[in-house]
Design an enzyme around this catalytic site. Structure first.
Site, PDB file in Angstrom:
ATOM      1  N   ARG A  51       8.702 -38.694  63.629  1.00 59.49           N
ATOM      2  CA  ARG A  51       9.506 -39.786  64.192  1.00 59.49           C
ATOM      3  C   ARG A  51       9.261 -39.953  65.694  1.00 59.49           C
ATOM      4  O   ARG A  51       9.090 -41.060  66.191  1.00 59.49           O
ATOM      5  CB  ARG A  51      10.990 -39.528  63.916  1.00 59.49           C
ATOM      6  CG  ARG A  51      11.896 -40.685  64.307  1.00 59.49           C
ATOM      7  CD  ARG A  51      13.012 -40.229  65.206  1.00 59.49           C
ATOM      8  NE  ARG A  51      13.853 -41.367  65.573  1.00 59.49           N
ATOM      9  CZ  ARG A  51      14.217 -41.615  66.834  1.00 59.49           C
ATOM     10  NH1 ARG A  51      13.833 -40.850  67.814  1.00 59.49           N
ATOM     11  NH2 ARG A  51      14.983 -42.646  67.096  1.00 59.49           N
ATOM     12  N   ARG A 102      15.979 -29.828  56.989  1.00 60.17           N
ATOM     13  CA  ARG A 102      14.677 -30.418  57.317  1.00 60.17           C
ATOM     14  C   ARG A 102      14.011 -29.618  58.417  1.00 60.17           C
ATOM     15  O   ARG A 102      14.672 -29.040  59.283  1.00 60.17           O
ATOM     16  CB  ARG A 102      14.847 -31.876  57.693  1.00 60.17           C
ATOM     17  CG  ARG A 102      15.921 -32.149  58.744  1.00 60.17           C
ATOM     18  CD  ARG A 102      16.299 -33.602  58.799  1.00 60.17           C
ATOM     19  NE  ARG A 102      15.145 -34.463  58.938  1.00 60.17           N
ATOM     20  CZ  ARG A 102      15.123 -35.753  58.576  1.00 60.17           C
ATOM     21  NH1 ARG A 102      16.206 -36.300  58.040  1.00 60.17           N
ATOM     22  NH2 ARG A 102      14.063 -36.473  58.743  1.00 60.17           N
ATOM     23  N   ASP A 118      20.669 -49.081  61.756  1.00 58.58           N
ATOM     24  CA  ASP A 118      21.649 -48.114  61.232  1.00 58.58           C
ATOM     25  C   ASP A 118      23.087 -48.439  61.609  1.00 58.58           C
ATOM     26  O   ASP A 118      24.017 -48.018  60.918  1.00 58.58           O
ATOM     27  CB  ASP A 118      21.329 -46.708  61.763  1.00 58.58           C
ATOM     28  CG  ASP A 118      20.218 -46.024  60.979  1.00 58.58           C
ATOM     29  OD1 ASP A 118      19.672 -46.648  60.049  1.00 58.58           O
ATOM     30  OD2 ASP A 118      19.896 -44.861  61.304  1.00 58.58           O
ATOM     31  N   ALA A 133      14.411 -47.064  58.331  1.00 57.21           N
ATOM     32  CA  ALA A 133      13.794 -47.586  59.548  1.00 57.21           C
ATOM     33  C   ALA A 133      13.127 -48.926  59.271  1.00 57.21           C
ATOM     34  O   ALA A 133      13.154 -49.842  60.102  1.00 57.21           O
ATOM     35  CB  ALA A 133      12.778 -46.575  60.071  1.00 57.21           C
TER      36      ALA A 133
HETATM   37  C1  LIG Z   1      17.218 -38.548  68.057  1.00 61.36           C
HETATM   38  C2  LIG Z   1      17.015 -39.150  66.701  1.00 61.36           C
HETATM   39  C3  LIG Z   1      16.236 -38.459  65.759  1.00 61.36           C
HETATM   40  C4  LIG Z   1      16.035 -38.998  64.492  1.00 61.36           C
HETATM   41  N1  LIG Z   1      15.238 -38.323  63.597  1.00 61.36           N
HETATM   42  C5  LIG Z   1      14.965 -38.873  62.396  1.00 61.36           C
HETATM   43  C6  LIG Z   1      14.063 -38.249  61.502  1.00 61.36           C
HETATM   44  O1  LIG Z   1      13.531 -37.199  61.775  1.00 61.36           O
HETATM   45  N2  LIG Z   1      13.805 -38.853  60.312  1.00 61.36           N
HETATM   46  C7  LIG Z   1      14.400 -40.037  59.954  1.00 61.36           C
HETATM   47  O2  LIG Z   1      14.121 -40.563  58.874  1.00 61.36           O
HETATM   48  N3  LIG Z   1      15.255 -40.655  60.799  1.00 61.36           N
HETATM   49  C8  LIG Z   1      15.546 -40.109  61.997  1.00 61.36           C
HETATM   50  N4  LIG Z   1      16.408 -40.746  62.855  1.00 61.36           N
HETATM   51  C9  LIG Z   1      17.053 -41.995  62.420  1.00 61.36           C
HETATM   52  C10 LIG Z   1      16.080 -43.148  62.399  1.00 61.36           C
HETATM   53  O3  LIG Z   1      15.410 -43.249  63.626  1.00 61.36           O
HETATM   54  C11 LIG Z   1      16.858 -44.400  62.076  1.00 61.36           C
HETATM   55  O4  LIG Z   1      17.489 -44.211  60.814  1.00 61.36           O
HETATM   56  C12 LIG Z   1      16.027 -45.656  61.897  1.00 61.36           C
HETATM   57  O5  LIG Z   1      14.859 -45.635  62.646  1.00 61.36           O
HETATM   58  C13 LIG Z   1      16.855 -46.902  62.307  1.00 61.36           C
HETATM   59  O6  LIG Z   1      16.885 -46.933  63.704  1.00 61.36           O
HETATM   60  P1  LIG Z   1      18.012 -47.564  64.622  1.00 61.36           P
HETATM   61  O7  LIG Z   1      17.265 -48.128  65.782  1.00 61.36           O
HETATM   62  O8  LIG Z   1      18.905 -48.456  63.869  1.00 61.36           O
HETATM   63  O9  LIG Z   1      18.899 -46.320  65.060  1.00 61.36           O
HETATM   64  P2  LIG Z   1      18.532 -45.016  65.907  1.00 61.36           P
HETATM   65  O10 LIG Z   1      17.140 -44.602  65.678  1.00 61.36           O
HETATM   66  O11 LIG Z   1      19.599 -44.035  65.622  1.00 61.36           O
HETATM   67  O12 LIG Z   1      18.640 -45.501  67.437  1.00 61.36           O
HETATM   68  C14 LIG Z   1      19.865 -45.766  68.078  1.00 61.36           C
HETATM   69  C15 LIG Z   1      19.673 -45.608  69.573  1.00 61.36           C
HETATM   70  O13 LIG Z   1      20.835 -46.079  70.244  1.00 61.36           O
HETATM   71  C16 LIG Z   1      21.127 -45.204  71.327  1.00 61.36           C
HETATM   72  N5  LIG Z   1      22.553 -45.323  71.647  1.00 61.36           N
HETATM   73  C17 LIG Z   1      23.610 -44.971  70.861  1.00 61.36           C
HETATM   74  N6  LIG Z   1      24.778 -45.265  71.485  1.00 61.36           N
HETATM   75  C18 LIG Z   1      24.452 -45.825  72.676  1.00 61.36           C
HETATM   76  C19 LIG Z   1      25.203 -46.349  73.763  1.00 61.36           C
HETATM   77  N7  LIG Z   1      26.558 -46.368  73.739  1.00 61.36           N
HETATM   78  N8  LIG Z   1      24.556 -46.855  74.843  1.00 61.36           N
HETATM   79  C20 LIG Z   1      23.188 -46.876  74.874  1.00 61.36           C
HETATM   80  N9  LIG Z   1      22.424 -46.378  73.868  1.00 61.36           N
HETATM   81  C21 LIG Z   1      23.039 -45.874  72.786  1.00 61.36           C
HETATM   82  C22 LIG Z   1      20.729 -43.835  70.783  1.00 61.36           C
HETATM   83  O14 LIG Z   1      20.509 -42.906  71.826  1.00 61.36           O
HETATM   84  C23 LIG Z   1      19.462 -44.172  69.984  1.00 61.36           C
HETATM   85  O15 LIG Z   1      18.300 -44.067  70.769  1.00 61.36           O
HETATM   86  C24 LIG Z   1      16.637 -40.249  64.145  1.00 61.36           C
HETATM   87  C25 LIG Z   1      17.419 -40.929  65.084  1.00 61.36           C
HETATM   88  C26 LIG Z   1      17.597 -40.403  66.365  1.00 61.36           C
HETATM   89  C27 LIG Z   1      18.423 -41.174  67.380  1.00 61.36           C
END
Ligand SMILES: Cc1cc2nc3c(=O)[nH]c(=O)nc-3n(C[C@H](O)[C@H](O)[C@H](O)COP(=O)(O)OP(=O)(O)OC[C@H]3O[C@@H](n4cnc5c(N)ncnc54)[C@H](O)[C@@H]3O)c2cc1C
Length: 439
Positions: free
Chosen positions: A120, A199, A324, A337
């Protein structure tokens, strides 16, 4: 309708899009906003880019999106760090005897719809750097404390009190979303799904030194899964076999109120696998304990709305949820994702079509285009898990294909950009009428 493979320079729309969170959802929304002529800016709580997480999957419906960026250069960079199972396929084992019941073949490579499974953090870094290269402003180390909107603007307040104003706010702030509470008008807490995953990702050092496990590391990438009652164990080797990664889904009823990612204990994993094919314990025992994560799988019923001021939600229709924060997925869908990416693409197209004067219509149309599809894809996470966990091995003997990981055309063949281009005008028109009726 053909969709351009590169960043087609569309005329500027004048729409300023404030994106909260630089995960795959937020970054894709920003990149696609640039492609569609908007001006995005991202606010992210992390102080710096870090290589976090372990394995993540992107299906062909995500590959199609990446392949359109920079003449395919981004997809080529992602390919280099992703697993290549062309030769190996996916060996599915019976949990106790260890016999391989079927080798699921890998579909032929397709440059228009590549598939990526890799680390990731490494894949995220490629996308993050591309967003920067396109000129997207990414403000790190800024936790968004609050969201606000009026009839004519929407914005955020940072924790230091700074107010930032734009036309749209996208809450792509992940599974613990703050934006969600604001959009819904109440706090919707995630529930335990009744399952958790252990994991881990580590180097093949001990694995290759052992005559019994070196088979997984010496001839390139591999993928093996052991399927058993209420548990499945997926093990891959990547980067030519030099890295190892496994994910074990098992029953877990712990309360996930405070946190859902903890350090894991190898003894607990071994306990769950005690009656299993001894090869599983062999693999587990090569894992450095400090690399083991115990990740509780959260679940929530589909939210009634992802857009402020829509349906029962309060507000003016300028704030939306994405990825998410709107819809967490179980890993067995392998689409979490990917669906966040599809959200970002759809949102950017519909905002361009709706225009700066009809942001509310654009956001409502975004929900209307995405909602049903996402809810259906979410369900596949449960159906695949339940299919595996309740396997009737007599039936599988007669029909080994029945245990394969489902590859469904309605999910994989979808082209989010083309779809939004095709249905966008009509859905925006309908959604805009509903804006007028409510006004
Ligand atoms: C650190 C991390 C590790 C992950 N590891 C895995 C993995 O190994 N395998 C897997 O399948 N999925 C993993 N995931 C989840 C995966 O990335 C998501 O399910 C998918 O990519 C959907 O992404 P998203 O952008 O909706 O959410 P996310 O990837 O969760 O991103 C959300 C972002 O919003 C930021 N954020 C949250 N609240 C605030 C705020 N108040 N102000 C500013 N920023 C904020 C967070 O820091 C994060 O960077 C991980 C997520 C994170 C954050």
């Amino acid at each position: 309708m053909a969709v351009p493979q590169t960043n087609g320079a569309k005329p500027k729309t004048g729409i300023k899009v404030i994106i909260v969170g630089a995960g795959f959802g937020g970054l894709t929304a920003a990149i696609e906003c640039v492609r569609q002529g908007h001006s995005p800016v991202i606010y992210e709580a992390f102080p710096s880019l870090k290589i976090l997480g372990d394995i993540i999957s992107f299906g062909p419906n995500a590959g199609r999106i990446f392949a359109r960026w920079k003449d395919g250069e981004i997809a080529r960079a992602m390919r280099k760090v992703s697993i290549d199972l062309t030769a190996y396929g996916f060996n599915i084992h019976k949990w106790d005897t260890g016999e391989v019941v079927i080798n699921q073949k890998t579909p032929p490579k397709n440059d228009e719809t590549p598939v990526f499974n890799g680390h990731r953090g490494e894949l995220h870094e490629i996308v993050f750097k591309y967003a920067k290269e396109l000129g997207v402003e990414i403000v790190l180390n800024q936790r968004v404390g609050n969201y606000w909107e009026t009839e004519n603007a929407a914005g955020i307040t940072l924790e230091d009190g700074t107010r930032v104003e734009g036309d749209v706010v996208v809450g792509s702030d992940g599974v613990r979303s703050k934006a969600r509470t604001l959009v819904l008008g109440y706090e919707d807490k995630p529930k335990s799904s009744g399952y958790a995953v252990w994991r881990s990702w580590f180097s093949n050092k001990d694995m290759i030194a052992d005559p019994e496990t070196k088979q997984f590391c010496e001839n390139g990438d591999t993928f093996n899964g052991w399927i058993g009652p209420d548990v499945h164990f997926l093990f891959s080797t990547l980067k030519g076999g030099s890295d190892c990664c496994w994910v074990l889904t098992h029953k877990d009823e712990h309360d996930i109120d405070e946190s859902w990612s903890f350090p894991g204990k190898l003894s607990e994993v071994k306990d769950v696998l005690k009656d299993w094919d001894p090869m599983c314990t062999k693999i587990i025992s090569k894992t450095p304990e400090e690399k083991l994560v115990d990740w509780k799988l959260v679940y929530r019923d589909p939210l009634p709305t992802w857009v402020s001021g829509y349906g029962s939600a309060p507000g003016h229709g300028r704030i939306c949820l994405l990825g998410d924060s709107a819809h967490p997925f179980l890993p067995t869908s392998a689409q979490g994702a990917t669906q966040a990416l599809e959200d970002g693409v759809t949102l950017a197209v519909l905002l361009r079509k709706a225009g700066k004067d009809n942001i509310r219509g654009g956001l409502r149309a975004y929900q209307d285009v995405r909602y049903e599809r996402v809810s259906k894809v979410q369900k596949t996470g449960e159906t695949t898990r339940d299919m595996w966990h309740n396997t009737d091995w007599e039936k599988v003997k007669k029909n080994p294909e029945s245990i394969q990981f489902p590859r469904e055309d309605w999910i994989f063949a979808h082209d989010a950009e083309k779809h939004a281009e095709e249905v966008g005008d009509e859905i925006i028109a309908k959604a805009s009428t509903s804006v007028d009726q409510q006004a």
